[in-house]
Design an enzyme around this catalytic site. Structure first.
Site, mmCIF file in Angstrom:
data_model
loop_
_atom_site.group_PDB
_atom_site.id
_atom_site.type_symbol
_atom_site.label_atom_id
_atom_site.label_comp_id
_atom_site.label_asym_id
_atom_site.label_seq_id
_atom_site.Cartn_x
_atom_site.Cartn_y
_atom_site.Cartn_z
ATOM 1 N N VAL A 14 0.958 -1.237 -0.013
ATOM 2 C CA VAL A 14 -0.082 0.055 0.073
ATOM 3 C C VAL A 14 0.611 1.176 0.080
ATOM 4 O O VAL A 14 0.590 2.138 -0.580
ATOM 5 C CB VAL A 14 -0.862 0.107 1.207
ATOM 6 C CG1 VAL A 14 -1.782 1.260 1.489
ATOM 7 C CG2 VAL A 14 -1.850 -1.241 1.045
ATOM 8 N N THR A 82 -2.367 -4.662 9.179
ATOM 9 C CA THR A 82 -3.080 -4.997 10.319
ATOM 10 C C THR A 82 -3.401 -6.243 10.464
ATOM 11 O O THR A 82 -4.712 -6.689 9.933
ATOM 12 C CB THR A 82 -4.467 -4.056 10.508
ATOM 13 O OG1 THR A 82 -4.956 -3.805 9.328
ATOM 14 C CG2 THR A 82 -3.864 -2.701 11.169
ATOM 15 N N THR A 117 -6.571 -1.111 7.527
ATOM 16 C CA THR A 117 -7.600 -1.467 7.944
ATOM 17 C C THR A 117 -7.742 -1.831 9.426
ATOM 18 O O THR A 117 -6.840 -2.258 10.053
ATOM 19 C CB THR A 117 -8.173 -3.038 7.117
ATOM 20 O OG1 THR A 117 -8.087 -2.912 5.890
ATOM 21 C CG2 THR A 117 -9.410 -3.350 7.733
ATOM 22 N N CYS A 257 -6.501 -9.331 3.248
ATOM 23 C CA CYS A 257 -7.975 -8.494 3.209
ATOM 24 C C CYS A 257 -9.014 -9.263 3.627
ATOM 25 O O CYS A 257 -9.708 -9.267 4.760
ATOM 26 C CB CYS A 257 -8.139 -7.413 2.041
ATOM 27 S SG CYS A 257 -7.210 -6.114 1.862
ATOM 28 N N ARG A 328 1.185 -13.263 2.067
ATOM 29 C CA ARG A 328 0.680 -13.084 3.318
ATOM 30 C C ARG A 328 -0.699 -14.015 3.375
ATOM 31 O O ARG A 328 -1.291 -14.334 2.354
ATOM 32 C CB ARG A 328 0.269 -11.661 3.605
ATOM 33 C CG ARG A 328 1.416 -10.850 3.676
ATOM 34 C CD ARG A 328 0.825 -9.178 3.663
ATOM 35 N NE ARG A 328 0.608 -8.988 2.380
ATOM 36 C CZ ARG A 328 0.093 -7.524 2.300
ATOM 37 N NH1 ARG A 328 0.142 -6.942 3.299
ATOM 38 N NH2 ARG A 328 -0.409 -7.138 0.984
#
Length: 419
Positions: A14, A82, A117, A257, A328
Site C-alpha cells: 500500500v 493490520t 484496515t 484483506c 501473506r
C-alpha cells in the site's frame, strides 16, 4: 496545497504505490522501520515488485528508516499492515507502533491519516489518545486526523490506485476538505467524502466481508456439487445468464484483506455484545477449504487402499493470489502443511514468490521450476499463474496420478475432482 509535505509510514504493497504517486506532486518521504528495506528501495529494489529500479531511482521519492530525519512533513499517512494473531484476534501492534512513531515528530497543524484496515472507531478510540499523550498536543486543536481506507489490489493493472474511487474522511470538515484536495491530485476516479471516520472505517470492512460471505457460500455449494458429480464453475456459468446474478467463485481465501478483515468487525461485535453468526460461519467455512482438499484426496486414495504417506505431490502455487509475490496469509501454505502432516513428499513451485521469505514464513523450500522428467502421484493446482497455463500436464502424470485443480487451468477431462 503547495506547502504540503507528506510522509508515508509503511513501505509495503500500500505504502509504496501511494508514496510514489504523491511524489510526482509533493515533497514525499516514505518511512520503513527496517534499515535494510530502506537501503533496498534507495538502490531501486522494490520487494512488492510494483516498480522497476529505473522508476524508483528517477522519482523524487525519499526513503528513510529514522523518523527523526523526516524533513518537516505536515501530513503523515499510516499504511502499515493490520493482521490477526494466532488466536485470530486483531493484532494492533503494527498500528500502535506506527502511531507512536508519528507522535514522536508530530507538530502543531499536522494531519495524521490512517489507511490501514482497523476496527470501527479505532482511529479516535485507540490511535488519537496515543498521539495526544506522546506528542503533548491537543486533538482537533493542534493536530487533526483522517481515515481513507486503502483499496490496493496487487498486480491488478486495471484497478490501480489512480483508477479506484477514494473514500476520504476527516476529524473536522476543514481537515476532510484538505484531504479531498490532497488525494484529488493523484486519484482520477474521484473522491467519495464519507460523513465520518467511523463510516469510512466500516466501509472498508464491509467491502471485504461481503466477498468473504459470498465466497463461503460458493465453497459450501461447491462441496455439495462435488458429491453430486457436477462442476461448480459450470453451475455458475449457467446461473449467470440471469441479469441479477453476481459471480463469485469457490477457492482458497487468503491474503491481507478478505481472510483478515472480518475479525476486526467481530471485535466490534464482541465489544457491543452483538452476535454475527453469518460472518463467523463464513470465516469458518473458508478456513476449512484446505482441509477439504486433503480429505477429498485421501478419500480417493482410501478407495485404492492407499494413503498419502510417501506419495510424491506437486503443489503449484504458494502466493495468496495469481501473478503476485504476496504470500501473506497463504492458504496454499496450509495445504502444504497438511500434506506434510500426512507424510507426503511435496515439491512446491511458485515463480513469483520470494524463496527466502517463503522459507522464513512457512518453512517451505520453493523449487525454481517443475523438475524435468519427474512424474507425480498427486498434482494440486491452487493458483492460476500465467506461467502455469503453459504446463504440459500429461508429461507430469503417471497412469494413476490424481489431479486436483481448484482454478480450472487443466482441461476438464484430465481433472480427477470437482471443485
Amino acid at each position: 496545497m503547495n506547502n504540503k509535505k507528506i510522509c508515508v509510514i509503511g513501505a509495503g504493497y500500500v505504502g509504496i504505490p501511494l508514496a510514489f504517486a504523491f511524489s510526482k506532486h509533493f515533497d514525499t518521504t516514505v518511512y520503513t522501520h527496517s534499515k535494510e528495506h530502506a537501503e533496498e528501495l534507495q538502490n531501486g529494489y522494490d520487494r512488492t515488485q510494483n516498480f522497476t529500479a529505473e522508476e524508483l531511482k528517477s522519482s523524487q521519492l525519499k526513503v528513510i528508516s529514522d523518523i527523526q530525519t523526516v524533513n518537516s512533513a505536515n501530513i503523515y499517512i499510516i499504511t502499515v499492515p493490520t493482521p490477526v494473531d494466532d488466536t485470530l484476534k486483531p493484532d494492533l501492534t503494527p498500528i500502535i507502533s506506527a502511531t507512536s512513531t508519528v507522535a514522536s515528530v508530530l507538530k502543531k497543524g499536522d494531519i495524521v491519516v490512517y489507511e490501514s484496515t482497523v476496527f470501527i472507531g479505532c482511529t479516535e478510540e485507540l490511535c488519537v489518545p496515543i498521539l495526544e499523550k506522546e506528542s503533548h498536543l491537543i486533538y482537533n486543536e493542534e493536530f487533526f486526523c483522517g481515515y481513507s481506507p486503502e483499496r490496493i489490489n496487487p498486480t491488478d493493472k486495471k484497478n490501480t490506485l489512480e483508477n479506484v474511487v477514494k473514500i476520504v474522511s476527516g476529524s473536522t470538515e476543514q481537515t476532510k476538505q484538505t484531504l479531498v484536495s490532497l488525494y484529488g491530485t493523484i486519484i482520477k476516479a474521484g473522491i467519495y467524502q464519507a460523513p465520518s471516520m467511523k463510516v469510512a472505517e466500516a466501509s472498508k470492512l464491509m467491502e471485504n466481508i461481503q466477498r468473504d460471505v459470498n465466497i463461503a457460500l460458493m465453497n459450501e455449494l461447491s462441496a455439495l456439487y462435488a458429491k453430486l458429480g457436477i462442476a461448480t464453475h459450470d453451475v455458475i456459468e449457467a446461473a449467470s445468464t440471469k441479469w441479477n446474478f453476481h459471480k463469485y467463485f469457490p477457492g482458497l481465501v487468503g491474503g491481507h484483506c478478505i481472510g483478515v478483515d472480518p475479525y476486526y468487525i467481530l471485535l466490534n461485535a464482541e465489544n457491543e455484545h452483538i452476535s454475527m453468526p453469518i460472518v463467523e460461519q463464513a470465516r469458518d467455512t473458508n478456513e476449512k477449504v484446505p482441509l477439504r482438499i486433503i480429505n477429498e484426496i485421501k478419500a480417493v486414495l482410501t478407495k485404492r487402499q492407499q494413503s498419502l504417506a510417501g506419495k510424491m505431490v506437486l503443489l503449484l502455487g504458494i502466493a495468496y493470489k495469481e501473478n503476485t509475490n504476496d504470500i501473506r496469509n497463504s492458504k496454499s501454505a496450509v495445504v502444504y502443511k497438511l500434506l506434510k502432516e500426512n507424510n507426503a513428499i511435496v515439491d512446491v513451485v511458485d515463480p513469483y514468490a520470494d524463496k527466502q521469505l517463503t522459507k522464513k514464513s512457512y518453512n517451505v523450500d520453493l523449487l525454481d521450476d517443475i523438475p524435468d522428467e519427474k512424474q507425480y502421484d498427486i498434482i494440486i493446482v491452487t493458483l492460476a499463474h500465467d506461467s502455469f497455463k503453459k504446463i504440459n500436464w500429461k508429461k507430469l502424470k503417471k497412469e494413476e496420478t490424481l489431479l486436483y485443480d481448484i482454478k480450472k487451468l487443466v482441461p476438464k477431462e484430465e481433472q480427477d475432482f470437482y471443485f
